[in-house]
Design a protein around this motif. Structure first.
Motif, PDB file in Angstrom:
ATOM      1  N   PHE A   1       0.303  -0.863   0.021  1.00  0.00           N
ATOM      2  CA  PHE A   1       0.074  -0.247  -0.313  1.00  0.00           C
ATOM      3  C   PHE A   1       0.973   1.398  -0.079  1.00  0.00           C
ATOM      4  O   PHE A   1       0.311   2.333  -0.671  1.00  0.00           O
ATOM      5  CB  PHE A   1      -0.877   0.125   1.459  1.00  0.00           C
TER       6      PHE A   1
ATOM      7  N   PHE B   1     -13.129   5.037   3.415  1.00  0.00           N
ATOM      8  CA  PHE B   1     -13.069   6.720   3.842  1.00  0.00           C
ATOM      9  C   PHE B   1     -13.786   7.516   4.192  1.00  0.00           C
ATOM     10  O   PHE B   1     -13.699   8.060   5.368  1.00  0.00           O
ATOM     11  CB  PHE B   1     -12.066   7.259   3.094  1.00  0.00           C
TER      12      PHE B   1
ATOM     13  N   ARG C   1     -13.477   8.441   8.262  1.00  0.00           N
ATOM     14  CA  ARG C   1     -13.588   9.665   8.683  1.00  0.00           C
ATOM     15  C   ARG C   1     -14.528  10.231   9.749  1.00  0.00           C
ATOM     16  O   ARG C   1     -14.182  11.087  10.798  1.00  0.00           O
ATOM     17  CB  ARG C   1     -13.534  10.836   7.660  1.00  0.00           C
TER      18      ARG C   1
ATOM     19  N   LEU D   1     -12.733  11.471  12.200  1.00  0.00           N
ATOM     20  CA  LEU D   1     -12.911  13.478  12.598  1.00  0.00           C
ATOM     21  C   LEU D   1     -14.721  13.639  13.197  1.00  0.00           C
ATOM     22  O   LEU D   1     -14.228  14.588  13.691  1.00  0.00           O
ATOM     23  CB  LEU D   1     -12.435  13.472  11.646  1.00  0.00           C
TER      24      LEU D   1
ATOM     25  N   GLY E   1     -16.566  15.039   3.601  1.00  0.00           N
ATOM     26  CA  GLY E   1     -15.930  15.882   3.211  1.00  0.00           C
ATOM     27  C   GLY E   1     -15.228  16.697   3.011  1.00  0.00           C
ATOM     28  O   GLY E   1     -14.894  17.299   3.085  1.00  0.00           O
TER      29      GLY E   1
ATOM     30  N   VAL F   1      -0.873  16.493   5.010  1.00  0.00           N
ATOM     31  CA  VAL F   1       0.039  15.689   3.910  1.00  0.00           C
ATOM     32  C   VAL F   1      -0.066  15.309   3.274  1.00  0.00           C
ATOM     33  O   VAL F   1      -1.221  13.674   3.174  1.00  0.00           O
ATOM     34  CB  VAL F   1       0.643  14.570   4.887  1.00  0.00           C
ATOM     35  N   THR F   2      -1.703  16.412   2.134  1.00  0.00           N
ATOM     36  CA  THR F   2      -2.272  15.854   1.204  1.00  0.00           C
ATOM     37  C   THR F   2      -1.651  16.185  -0.118  1.00  0.00           C
ATOM     38  O   THR F   2      -0.719  16.614   0.014  1.00  0.00           O
ATOM     39  CB  THR F   2      -3.498  16.823   1.204  1.00  0.00           C
ATOM     40  N   PRO F   3      -1.843  14.931  -0.787  1.00  0.00           N
ATOM     41  CA  PRO F   3      -1.127  14.272  -2.492  1.00  0.00           C
ATOM     42  C   PRO F   3      -1.460  15.964  -3.288  1.00  0.00           C
ATOM     43  O   PRO F   3      -2.003  16.079  -2.767  1.00  0.00           O
ATOM     44  CB  PRO F   3      -0.946  13.187  -2.722  1.00  0.00           C
TER      45      PRO F   3
ATOM     46  N   ALA G   1      -3.302   6.804   4.160  1.00  0.00           N
ATOM     47  CA  ALA G   1      -4.045   6.839   4.516  1.00  0.00           C
ATOM     48  C   ALA G   1      -4.467   7.849   5.084  1.00  0.00           C
ATOM     49  O   ALA G   1      -6.213   8.049   4.481  1.00  0.00           O
ATOM     50  CB  ALA G   1      -4.755   5.591   4.436  1.00  0.00           C
ATOM     51  N   TYR G   2      -4.530   8.402   5.483  1.00  0.00           N
ATOM     52  CA  TYR G   2      -4.951   9.545   7.221  1.00  0.00           C
ATOM     53  C   TYR G   2      -5.272  10.421   5.520  1.00  0.00           C
ATOM     54  O   TYR G   2      -6.055  11.630   6.187  1.00  0.00           O
ATOM     55  CB  TYR G   2      -4.070   9.577   7.960  1.00  0.00           C
ATOM     56  N   SER G   3      -4.063  11.128   4.763  1.00  0.00           N
ATOM     57  CA  SER G   3      -4.336  12.029   4.195  1.00  0.00           C
ATOM     58  C   SER G   3      -5.672  12.376   3.294  1.00  0.00           C
ATOM     59  O   SER G   3      -6.998  13.454   3.125  1.00  0.00           O
ATOM     60  CB  SER G   3      -3.446  12.557   3.387  1.00  0.00           C
ATOM     61  N   ALA G   4      -6.161  10.610   3.031  1.00  0.00           N
ATOM     62  CA  ALA G   4      -6.837  10.897   2.322  1.00  0.00           C
ATOM     63  C   ALA G   4      -8.720  10.392   3.259  1.00  0.00           C
ATOM     64  O   ALA G   4      -9.481  10.629   3.161  1.00  0.00           O
ATOM     65  CB  ALA G   4      -7.291   9.506   1.094  1.00  0.00           C
ATOM     66  N   ILE G   5      -8.465  10.363   4.574  1.00  0.00           N
ATOM     67  CA  ILE G   5      -9.736  10.075   5.506  1.00  0.00           C
ATOM     68  C   ILE G   5      -9.485  11.819   5.971  1.00  0.00           C
ATOM     69  O   ILE G   5     -11.148  12.357   6.110  1.00  0.00           O
ATOM     70  CB  ILE G   5      -9.418   9.409   6.566  1.00  0.00           C
ATOM     71  N   GLU G   6      -8.488  12.717   5.987  1.00  0.00           N
ATOM     72  CA  GLU G   6      -8.408  13.892   6.539  1.00  0.00           C
ATOM     73  C   GLU G   6      -9.509  14.594   5.806  1.00  0.00           C
ATOM     74  O   GLU G   6     -10.437  15.208   6.169  1.00  0.00           O
ATOM     75  CB  GLU G   6      -6.892  14.762   6.820  1.00  0.00           C
ATOM     76  N   GLU G   7      -9.179  14.215   4.658  1.00  0.00           N
ATOM     77  CA  GLU G   7      -9.891  15.215   3.458  1.00  0.00           C
ATOM     78  C   GLU G   7     -10.167  14.332   2.474  1.00  0.00           C
ATOM     79  O   GLU G   7      -9.127  13.829   1.661  1.00  0.00           O
ATOM     80  CB  GLU G   7      -8.414  16.392   2.884  1.00  0.00           C
ATOM     81  N   ARG G   8     -11.428  14.677   1.600  1.00  0.00           N
ATOM     82  CA  ARG G   8     -11.838  13.647   0.453  1.00  0.00           C
ATOM     83  C   ARG G   8     -11.350  14.425  -0.404  1.00  0.00           C
ATOM     84  O   ARG G   8     -11.301  15.700  -0.940  1.00  0.00           O
ATOM     85  CB  ARG G   8     -12.787  13.494   0.200  1.00  0.00           C
ATOM     86  N   SER G   9     -10.486  13.455  -1.471  1.00  0.00           N
ATOM     87  CA  SER G   9      -9.526  13.569  -2.380  1.00  0.00           C
ATOM     88  C   SER G   9     -11.145  13.894  -3.820  1.00  0.00           C
ATOM     89  O   SER G   9     -11.947  13.342  -3.994  1.00  0.00           O
ATOM     90  CB  SER G   9      -8.857  12.466  -3.448  1.00  0.00           C
TER      91      SER G   9
END
Lengths: 192, 169
Positions: free
Chosen positions: A86, A163, A167, A171, A178, A190-192, B83-91
């Motif tokens: 992963f 997800f 969330r 959270l 979302g 840390v968002t891509p 995975a947390y970055s996707a949990i925190e904020e939906r892509s």
């Protein structure tokens, strides 16, 4: 060989699996440069999984573990491999799908500085959405029926729902759709 | 089975601690907090597992068993943080998919879908993240690439070029 002598091979099997994943993925990606990049990731993952299972399967009988212990060690190794895989998948996927990486590349191409308005115009929300829609259509996750979009393959949607559930669990329900939760102070993301 | 149980208990325990802390107050630096929780759980868990047990001996009996559990714990930690970055904020892609899935038949057109997700504004969010993470700085209306951002760009440009991957975004 004693049980202790076989155990290192069992421990190192997921690492061998990951190395095989990476090696196979690189080879397949370079040989098929203009193909769907996720093909190399899928095939590499399967190659690594095969190596993991082969190594673990080879070592277990030698150690003469009970059926319960052997089952537990096999499950643990599969879980370790899935977690490592992963991480590798996401590392490669950042280069393919990350908006942040793309924006950084634009800044590099511009010599290190760029008017903010120009960058935002290049990557406005409409442009981003359009690229993502086409990518989802190409991957079969969306289908176009007479100009209307419907869900195709449900895999990615299932991931999105999982997800959303995580969330809500971690959270709170305010972010289940979302939306950002109310800020409690400056937050590191840390968002891509 | 013993090693599997120890491994799952350690990772599960760290996750429960993380969940409890987040229910009380979400930390300012979430990734750093996650790293701290999971990294602290590892030595604490190993000490407990090697000094306590039931029956024939401690839960973990050899260095290789400790390494096995540690390998799982670190792999799980890294995977969860990613995975947390996707949990925190939906892509954006997930937002698009969920919107289509939730729409009544016959489904939205491209224009309707783009209009519906326009408020999410992923580009502005990413830019804000890069400013906060020290990858770029902004003077008046100009963005300047900082060394951290240049390093990230170089790593992924090199990887993508090596693999022959298409440009991202």
């Amino acid at each position: 060989m004693t049980q202790d002598a076989w155990y290192p091979l069992i421990v190192l099997a997921p690492v061998a699996g990951l190395a095989s994943y990476g090696g196979a993925q690189v080879l397949i990606a370079r040989l098929g440069r203009h193909r769907n990049p996720y093909r190399s990731l899928t095939l590499g993952f399967l190659a690594g999984l095969a190596v993991l299972l082969a190594c673990t399967w080879y070592a277990l009988p030698g150690g003469r573990y009970s059926a319960l212990d052997a089952g537990g060690l096999l499950i643990l190794n599969v879980l370790i491999y899935l977690a490592l895989a992963f991480g590798y998948f996401n590392f490669v996927n950042l280069g393919i799908a990350s908006l942040r990486i793309r924006m950084l590349a634009e800044l590099v191409a511009a010599g290190g500085q760029l008017p903010a308005a120009r960058l935002l115009a290049l990557y406005n929300s409409e442009a981003v959405a359009a690229v993502r829609i086409e990518r989802l259509l190409a991957g079969g996750h969306l289908t176009d029926i007479d100009g209307h979009l419907r869900i195709g393959r449900r895999r990615f949607l299932l991931v999105a729902r999982i997800f959303d559930g995580l969330r809500a669990l971690i959270l709170g329900s305010r972010t289940a759709t979302g939306r950002q939760p109310p800020p409690r102070g400056p937050r590191e993301q840390v968002t891509p | 089975m013993r090693v599997l149980v120890v491994a799952m208990t350690m990772a599960g325990g760290a996750f429960v601690v993380h969940w409890l802390i987040w229910r009380v107050r979400i930390p300012r630096r979430q990734t750093a907090a996650l790293l701290a929780i999971f990294m602290l759980a590892l030595p604490v868990g190993l000490v407990v597992a090697t000094t306590t047990g039931a029956g024939a001996g401690p839960w973990l009996r050899t260095p290789w068993e400790c390494l096995h559990v540690s390998l799982w714990h670190v792999a799980f930690m890294l995977a969860y943080i990613v995975a947390y970055s996707a949990i925190e904020e939906r892509s954006p892609s997930m937002t698009l998919l969920c919107h289509v899935a939730d729409a009544p038949p016959p489904g939205p057109t491209r224009a309707e879908l783009m209009e519906a997700v326009r408020v999410v504004s992923p580009v502005e969010i990413r830019l804000g993240n890069m400013l906060r993470d020290g990858m770029v700085r902004q003077d008046a209306e100009v963005l300047h690439l900082l060394p951290k951002g240049r390093r990230w760009a170089a790593v992924f440009a090199g990887t993508s070029s090596f693999l022959g991957l298409p440009r991202g975004g």
